[in-house]
Motif scaffolding. Structure first.
Motif, short mmCIF file in Angstrom:
data_model
loop_
_atom_site.label_atom_id
_atom_site.label_comp_id
_atom_site.label_asym_id
_atom_site.label_seq_id
_atom_site.Cartn_x
_atom_site.Cartn_y
_atom_site.Cartn_z
N GLN A 94 0.81 -1.22 0.00
CA GLN A 94 0.00 0.00 0.00
C GLN A 94 0.85 1.27 0.00
OE1 GLN A 94 -3.27 0.35 -0.37
NE2 GLN A 94 -3.64 -1.85 -0.43
N GLY A 95 0.48 2.19 -0.88
CA GLY A 95 1.08 3.51 -0.89
C GLY A 95 2.47 3.58 -1.51
N LYS A 96 2.99 2.46 -1.96
CA LYS A 96 4.34 2.45 -2.53
C LYS A 96 4.24 2.24 -4.03
CE LYS A 96 6.11 2.72 1.55
NZ LYS A 96 6.59 4.01 2.01
N SER A 97 4.41 3.33 -4.77
CA SER A 97 4.33 3.22 -6.23
C SER A 97 5.17 4.32 -6.87
CB SER A 97 2.88 3.35 -6.71
OG SER A 97 2.43 4.69 -6.55
N THR A 98 5.56 4.10 -8.10
CA THR A 98 6.29 5.11 -8.84
C THR A 98 5.45 6.37 -8.97
OG1 THR A 98 7.57 3.44 -10.02
CG2 THR A 98 7.41 5.61 -11.07
N THR A 99 4.16 6.20 -9.24
CA THR A 99 3.24 7.34 -9.37
C THR A 99 3.23 8.17 -8.10
OG1 THR A 99 1.89 6.12 -10.95
CG2 THR A 99 0.85 8.00 -9.86
N ASN A 100 3.18 7.52 -6.94
CA ASN A 100 3.17 8.26 -5.67
C ASN A 100 4.50 9.00 -5.45
OD1 ASN A 100 0.58 7.47 -5.12
ND2 ASN A 100 1.14 5.91 -3.63
N ILE A 101 5.60 8.38 -5.83
CA ILE A 101 6.90 9.04 -5.70
C ILE A 101 6.95 10.29 -6.58
CG2 ILE A 101 9.38 8.82 -6.22
CD1 ILE A 101 9.12 5.85 -5.35
N ILE A 102 6.47 10.17 -7.80
CA ILE A 102 6.47 11.31 -8.73
C ILE A 102 5.59 12.43 -8.17
CG2 ILE A 102 5.76 12.08 -11.03
CD1 ILE A 102 6.51 9.14 -11.92
N LYS A 103 4.42 12.09 -7.66
CA LYS A 103 3.52 13.10 -7.08
C LYS A 103 4.19 13.80 -5.90
CE LYS A 103 -0.87 11.03 -8.40
NZ LYS A 103 -2.05 10.28 -7.94
N GLU A 104 4.85 13.03 -5.05
CA GLU A 104 5.53 13.60 -3.89
C GLU A 104 6.63 14.57 -4.33
OE1 GLU A 104 6.52 14.48 0.01
OE2 GLU A 104 4.75 13.43 -0.74
N ILE A 105 7.40 14.20 -5.32
CA ILE A 105 8.46 15.08 -5.82
C ILE A 105 7.86 16.38 -6.36
CG2 ILE A 105 10.19 15.37 -7.65
CD1 ILE A 105 10.75 12.30 -7.30
N LEU A 106 6.80 16.25 -7.13
CA LEU A 106 6.18 17.44 -7.73
C LEU A 106 5.51 18.34 -6.70
CD1 LEU A 106 4.69 15.85 -10.97
CD2 LEU A 106 6.72 17.31 -10.77
N ASN A 107 5.09 17.76 -5.57
CA ASN A 107 4.40 18.53 -4.53
C ASN A 107 5.35 19.22 -3.56
OD1 ASN A 107 1.79 18.07 -5.41
ND2 ASN A 107 1.62 16.16 -4.28
N ARG A 108 6.61 18.85 -3.58
CA ARG A 108 7.58 19.47 -2.65
C ARG A 108 7.82 20.91 -3.05
NH1 ARG A 108 11.00 15.43 0.42
NH2 ARG A 108 9.41 13.85 0.73
N GLU A 109 7.70 21.81 -2.10
CA GLU A 109 7.90 23.24 -2.39
C GLU A 109 9.36 23.61 -2.53
OE1 GLU A 109 5.58 25.94 0.01
OE2 GLU A 109 4.24 24.29 0.53
N ASP A 110 10.24 22.84 -1.93
CA ASP A 110 11.65 23.21 -1.91
C ASP A 110 12.44 22.73 -3.12
OD1 ASP A 110 11.29 20.58 -1.10
OD2 ASP A 110 12.93 20.60 0.34
N ILE A 111 11.76 22.24 -4.10
CA ILE A 111 12.46 21.75 -5.30
C ILE A 111 12.39 22.79 -6.40
CG2 ILE A 111 12.45 19.99 -7.12
CD1 ILE A 111 11.58 17.99 -5.05
#
Length: 158
Positions: free
Chosen positions: A141-158
């Protein structure tokens, strides 16, 4: 060498079957390798002696996931998988489904993750026709490439 050309895998598997080894096969894109992949492959390996991982080619990933994918080229995805202890062989396939490679390998067990249903797998028929079984394993659960990509895109410090 763990990375095998498609035209050589059949002979290798035939020899292993003569040694009475249980052959397990799974497949996927494995774009941005993560802990969900690792746990999935470890569980898949637990069902047999030899784990063969089919990897979708870059062109196949683009057809399945869209023009922006894969993020990681096929040769690197294969090398990463080959580096995992649970993986015995890695083989690339060009098609969108693993049907052709399954016809060659004729595994004893074909593993898919918990986000699939056997009746929805176009390759299930081929596996069964060749004496194998299809096994659906746990979904991480919750471990996917799609979730990783979303997390990266949602980070404000990037």
């Amino acid at each position: 060498m763990k990375i095998i050309e498609k035209n050589n895998i059949e002979k290798i598997i035939k020899n292993l079957k003569q040694e009475k080894k249980t052959i397990v096969f799974t497949n996927g894109c494995f774009d941005i390798l993560h802990v969900g992949h690792l746990r999935y492959l470890e569980e898949a390996k637990s069902y047999g002696d030899i784990l063969v991982v089919g990897v979708n080619s870059d062109s196949s990933v683009r057809r399945l996931k869209g023009e922006k994918r894969p993020y990681v080229p096929e040769n690197e995805r294969m090398e990463m998988l080959a580096g995992l202890e649970s993986v015995d062989y890695v083989v690339k396939f060009e098609e969108d489904t693993p049907i052709e490679i399954l016809k060659q390998i004729k595994p004893d067990i074909h593993i898919k993750g918990g986000d699939y249903k056997e009746e929805d797998l176009p390759e299930a028929k081929v596996v069964k026709e060749n004496g194998g079984i299809v096994k659906i394993v746990s979904l991480i659960q919750g471990k996917s490439t799609t979730n990783i990509i979303k997390e990266i895109l949602n980070r404000e410090d990037i």
